[in-house]
Design a protein around this motif. Structure first.
Motif, PDB file in Angstrom:
ATOM      1  N   GLY A 159      62.193  50.412 -13.459  1.00  5.83           N
ATOM      2  CA  GLY A 159      61.952  49.412 -14.510  1.00  5.83           C
ATOM      3  C   GLY A 159      60.506  49.150 -14.853  1.00  5.83           C
ATOM      4  N   ALA A 160      59.613  50.114 -14.608  1.00  2.00           N
ATOM      5  CA  ALA A 160      58.205  49.924 -14.978  1.00  2.00           C
ATOM      6  C   ALA A 160      58.086  49.718 -16.481  1.00  2.00           C
ATOM      7  CB  ALA A 160      57.382  51.143 -14.547  1.00  2.00           C
ATOM      8  N   ASP A 161      57.164  48.850 -16.887  1.00  2.00           N
ATOM      9  CA  ASP A 161      56.915  48.588 -18.310  1.00  2.00           C
ATOM     10  C   ASP A 161      56.105  49.746 -18.876  1.00  2.00           C
ATOM     11  OD1 ASP A 161      55.234  45.871 -20.158  1.00  2.00           O
ATOM     12  OD2 ASP A 161      56.291  47.680 -20.809  1.00  2.00           O
ATOM     13  N   VAL A 162      56.755  50.569 -19.716  1.00  2.00           N
ATOM     14  CA  VAL A 162      56.086  51.765 -20.235  1.00  2.00           C
ATOM     15  C   VAL A 162      54.915  51.431 -21.156  1.00  2.00           C
ATOM     16  CG1 VAL A 162      57.511  52.085 -22.307  1.00  2.00           C
ATOM     17  CG2 VAL A 162      56.568  54.083 -21.131  1.00  2.00           C
ATOM     18  N   ASN A 163      54.904  50.195 -21.695  1.00  2.00           N
ATOM     19  CA  ASN A 163      53.816  49.805 -22.596  1.00  2.00           C
ATOM     20  C   ASN A 163      52.947  48.683 -22.019  1.00  2.00           C
ATOM     21  OD1 ASN A 163      54.276  51.646 -24.743  1.00  2.00           O
ATOM     22  ND2 ASN A 163      56.084  50.468 -25.310  1.00  2.00           N
ATOM     23  N   ALA A 164      52.893  48.607 -20.689  1.00  4.20           N
ATOM     24  CA  ALA A 164      51.999  47.624 -20.053  1.00  4.20           C
ATOM     25  C   ALA A 164      50.558  47.931 -20.452  1.00  4.20           C
ATOM     26  CB  ALA A 164      52.150  47.699 -18.536  1.00  4.20           C
ATOM     27  N   GLN A 165      49.743  46.884 -20.644  1.00  3.87           N
ATOM     28  CA  GLN A 165      48.356  47.074 -21.052  1.00  3.87           C
ATOM     29  C   GLN A 165      47.402  46.639 -19.941  1.00  3.87           C
ATOM     30  OE1 GLN A 165      49.138  44.996 -25.003  1.00  3.87           O
ATOM     31  NE2 GLN A 165      47.558  46.453 -25.591  1.00  3.87           N
ATOM     32  N   ASP A 166      46.368  47.426 -19.735  1.00  2.00           N
ATOM     33  CA  ASP A 166      45.391  47.099 -18.710  1.00  2.00           C
ATOM     34  C   ASP A 166      44.283  46.210 -19.277  1.00  2.00           C
ATOM     35  OD1 ASP A 166      43.799  50.401 -18.748  1.00  2.00           O
ATOM     36  OD2 ASP A 166      43.701  48.754 -20.172  1.00  2.00           O
ATOM     37  N   ARG A 167      43.221  46.069 -18.521  1.00  2.00           N
ATOM     38  CA  ARG A 167      42.113  45.198 -18.910  1.00  2.00           C
ATOM     39  C   ARG A 167      41.529  45.560 -20.276  1.00  2.00           C
ATOM     40  NH1 ARG A 167      36.629  45.406 -15.290  1.00  2.00           N
ATOM     41  NH2 ARG A 167      35.243  44.202 -16.608  1.00  2.00           N
ATOM     42  N   TRP A 168      41.582  46.849 -20.603  1.00  2.00           N
ATOM     43  CA  TRP A 168      41.047  47.315 -21.883  1.00  2.00           C
ATOM     44  C   TRP A 168      42.130  47.438 -22.949  1.00  2.00           C
ATOM     45  CZ3 TRP A 168      40.087  49.602 -17.136  1.00  2.00           C
ATOM     46  CH2 TRP A 168      38.828  49.331 -16.583  1.00  2.00           C
ATOM     47  N   LYS A 169      43.312  46.902 -22.639  1.00  2.00           N
ATOM     48  CA  LYS A 169      44.460  46.895 -23.555  1.00  2.00           C
ATOM     49  C   LYS A 169      45.079  48.278 -23.759  1.00  2.00           C
ATOM     50  CE  LYS A 169      43.732  42.512 -24.289  1.00  2.00           C
ATOM     51  NZ  LYS A 169      44.571  41.537 -23.582  1.00  2.00           N
ATOM     52  N   ASN A 170      44.748  49.230 -22.877  1.00  2.00           N
ATOM     53  CA  ASN A 170      45.309  50.572 -23.002  1.00  2.00           C
ATOM     54  C   ASN A 170      46.669  50.664 -22.311  1.00  2.00           C
ATOM     55  OD1 ASN A 170      43.319  51.960 -24.508  1.00  2.00           O
ATOM     56  ND2 ASN A 170      42.007  52.046 -22.700  1.00  2.00           N
ATOM     57  N   THR A 171      47.581  51.400 -22.931  1.00  2.00           N
ATOM     58  CA  THR A 171      48.902  51.654 -22.366  1.00  2.00           C
ATOM     59  C   THR A 171      48.852  52.910 -21.494  1.00  2.00           C
ATOM     60  OG1 THR A 171      49.493  52.988 -24.285  1.00  2.00           O
ATOM     61  CG2 THR A 171      50.081  50.640 -24.362  1.00  2.00           C
ATOM     62  N   PRO A 172      49.881  53.156 -20.664  1.00  2.00           N
ATOM     63  CA  PRO A 172      49.924  54.403 -19.893  1.00  2.00           C
ATOM     64  C   PRO A 172      49.846  55.656 -20.771  1.00  2.00           C
ATOM     65  CG  PRO A 172      51.463  52.828 -18.951  1.00  2.00           C
ATOM     66  CD  PRO A 172      50.932  52.201 -20.217  1.00  2.00           C
ATOM     67  N   LEU A 173      50.505  55.601 -21.962  1.00  2.00           N
ATOM     68  CA  LEU A 173      50.462  56.760 -22.857  1.00  2.00           C
ATOM     69  C   LEU A 173      49.045  57.017 -23.357  1.00  2.00           C
ATOM     70  CD1 LEU A 173      51.768  59.023 -24.417  1.00  2.00           C
ATOM     71  CD2 LEU A 173      52.481  57.376 -26.164  1.00  2.00           C
ATOM     72  N   ALA A 174      48.286  55.965 -23.622  1.00  2.00           N
ATOM     73  CA  ALA A 174      46.893  56.140 -24.046  1.00  2.00           C
ATOM     74  C   ALA A 174      46.097  56.855 -22.959  1.00  2.00           C
ATOM     75  CB  ALA A 174      46.261  54.780 -24.356  1.00  2.00           C
ATOM     76  N   ASP A 175      46.355  56.492 -21.689  1.00  2.00           N
ATOM     77  CA  ASP A 175      45.666  57.158 -20.572  1.00  2.00           C
ATOM     78  C   ASP A 175      46.070  58.627 -20.462  1.00  2.00           C
ATOM     79  OD1 ASP A 175      44.232  54.970 -19.840  1.00  2.00           O
ATOM     80  OD2 ASP A 175      45.500  54.391 -18.168  1.00  2.00           O
ATOM     81  N   ALA A 176      47.373  58.887 -20.630  1.00  2.00           N
ATOM     82  CA  ALA A 176      47.861  60.271 -20.526  1.00  2.00           C
ATOM     83  C   ALA A 176      47.266  61.133 -21.638  1.00  2.00           C
ATOM     84  CB  ALA A 176      49.386  60.292 -20.590  1.00  2.00           C
ATOM     85  N   GLU A 177      47.156  60.573 -22.837  1.00  2.00           N
ATOM     86  CA  GLU A 177      46.561  61.318 -23.955  1.00  2.00           C
ATOM     87  C   GLU A 177      45.087  61.589 -23.682  1.00  2.00           C
ATOM     88  OE1 GLU A 177      47.377  59.008 -27.427  1.00  2.00           O
ATOM     89  OE2 GLU A 177      49.263  60.040 -27.815  1.00  2.00           O
ATOM     90  N   GLY A 178      44.402  60.571 -23.166  1.00  2.00           N
ATOM     91  CA  GLY A 178      42.991  60.734 -22.879  1.00  2.00           C
ATOM     92  C   GLY A 178      42.729  61.819 -21.851  1.00  2.00           C
ATOM     93  N   ALA A 179      43.642  61.951 -20.896  1.00  2.00           N
ATOM     94  CA  ALA A 179      43.487  62.962 -19.844  1.00  2.00           C
ATOM     95  C   ALA A 179      44.161  64.289 -20.212  1.00  2.00           C
ATOM     96  CB  ALA A 179      44.079  62.433 -18.540  1.00  2.00           C
ATOM     97  N   LYS A 180      44.763  64.333 -21.397  1.00  2.00           N
ATOM     98  CA  LYS A 180      45.438  65.543 -21.899  1.00  2.00           C
ATOM     99  C   LYS A 180      46.547  66.003 -20.955  1.00  2.00           C
ATOM    100  CE  LYS A 180      41.390  67.103 -24.485  1.00  2.00           C
ATOM    101  NZ  LYS A 180      40.439  68.210 -24.753  1.00  2.00           N
TER     102      LYS A 180
END
Length: 439
Positions: free
Chosen positions: A95-116
């Motif tokens: 049940g992890a929140d797939v669109n949880a936002q961190d301190r910089w408001k980034n979602t997990p998908l934003a991190d995955a895209e950034g790391a390719k």
């Protein structure tokens, strides 16, 4: 027993009881310490790609799936950044929140895209992951919310819409376009299919298009009149243009004379120059003849419409490029950088404009003998449609060649295109007057 001995015995008993039952504050402190420890453990095991340890912790305490570090990052952020698929699947199963936002408001998908991390990107998207953050994802800037008027100014009561003599004038995957009447005026209504009225992504796209249309005011842009957002089916209402679309017009008329093609091109370029105005640039991303409408049957005025795939971005630098959705729009008019999933900017619309200009001069769609996908593939490989018509003039061919240049930096802006078209129009008029004089 003396008073001193009694006091000493009482103190000893109190101390013993205190050890057996710690005060509430001490218990709370111990509990907090344990929680911090478990939070650190799940983040650490996620980082180490230790699926078994992560699962064991979650079996003991399911709430740890929402654990946060000092940067407000969840275990899913950690797994996404490092491309740890098995850990991510485990977290999502719990049940992890797939669109949880961190301190910089980034979602997990934003991190995955950034790391390719491409496999991770696909996994997160399959669970409804969205790419956004303080500055959008590592690739894509966050859409700029347009300055909206008060909702009461454009929210329409569906009771005001008259469908008694309506007709369907267009259909799509998510809805249909209907000619109907609003307060006695003919209008075009885009209505979401009832079966999709509760689809989160469809509703999101609908609201995105409404928010763009509310902002737009230009003679060469289809005018938004209002929307139904509080009742189902969801609808938005625009002016009705009697002339149909450019696709059908070209199908009926064939190639246009250079003078008519230039007038049409001027109308399209005016609308697009307005959309591309910095700093809030709207990239249409689906510019094609079907999305260009004729105001009336005389075909003396065109407007750009259908902003379902448009993207509103904030331009920090005039040379900024963005990694937005690849293969967005219609293949036959698609810029090669979009087809190849590369970074692109507003010049993708200029490429599509070049293809439309070619079609107006030739009368046939670009690379008409090929299926749309094959045509896009050929274009991405460097091929361009060949000019056959005797009606084109060198200046128009030169402009078309520049608009569909492989290097987007070599393509002109729509403001530059307008200046070129105005000069061509003047030369055509002068030639026309000179021919009359000579006859």
């Amino acid at each position: 027993m003396s008073e001193a001995e009694g006091g000493s015995e009482e103190a000893s008993r109190t101390a013993a009881e205190s050890q057996e039952r710690p005060p509430a504050a001490a218990a709370e402190k111990q509990k907090e310490k344990a929680r911090v420890s478990r939070t650190s453990m799940i983040l650490w095991h996620a980082h180490q790609n230790d699926v078994a340890a992560v699962r064991k912790l979650l079996e003991e305490d399911r709430s740890l799936v929402h654990a946060r570090d000092y940067d407000n990052r969840t275990p899913l952020h950690v797994a996404s950044l490092h491309g740890l698929i098995d850990v991510a699947k485990c977290l999502l199963d719990y049940g992890a929140d797939v669109n949880a936002q961190d301190r910089w408001k980034n979602t997990p998908l934003a991190d995955a895209e950034g790391a390719k991390k491409h496999s991770m990107i696909e996994l997160l998207k399959s669970y409804g992951g969205l790419s956004f953050g303080q500055n959008g994802s590592h690739f894509e800037p966050k859409p700029v919310p347009p300055p909206l008027p008060n909702k009461c100014d454009w929210e329409i009561d569906p009771a005001e819409l008259d469908f008694s003599s309506s007709s369907i004038i267009g259909k799509g995957s998510f809805g249909e376009i209907i000619k109907a009447s609003w307060r006695g005026t003919p209008v075009a209504i885009k209505r979401i299919l009832p079966s999709l009225s509760d689809d989160r992504l469809v509703i999101q796209d609908f609201r995105h298009e409404v928010n763009l249309l509310v902002k737009l005011r230009h003679p060469n842009i289809v005018q938004f009149l209002g929307a139904v957002t509080e009742k189902k089916p969801l609808m938005f209402i625009t002016e009705y243009l009697r002339g149909g679309d450019l696709h059908q017009h070209l199908k009926d008329k064939g190639s246009l004379s250079p003078s008519i093609a230039v007038n049409f091109a001027l109308d399209i370029a005016r609308g697009m120059a307005y959309l591309h105005n910095e700093p809030n640039v709207i990239i249409h991303r689906d510019l094609k003849p079907r999305n260009i409408l004729l105001v009336n049957s005389s075909a003396d005025h065109l407007k750009v419409g259908d902003f379902g795939l448009s993207k509103l971005i904030k331009v920090q630098n005039s040379h900024d490029v963005y990694k937005m959705t690849g293969e967005t729009g219609s293949y036959r008019y698609m810029a090669p950088e979009v087809f190849k999933h590369r970074k692109y900017d507003k010049k993708v619309d200029v490429f599509s404009f070049g293809m439309i200009l070619y079609e107006m001069l030739e009368g046939d769609p670009p690379l008409a003998s090929y299926e749309p996908y094959e045509a896009a593939k050929l274009v991405a490989d460097g091929q361009r449609p060949s000019f056959r018509s005797k009606g084109f003039i060198p200046e128009l061919r030169e402009l078309t060649d520049e608009c569909w240049a492989p290097d987007m930096n070599r393509r002109p802006t729509f403001l530059e295109i307008l200046k070129r078209l105005e000069k061509i129009k003047d030369s055509l008029q002068n030639d026309h007057h000179w021919n009359i004089f000579n006859t």
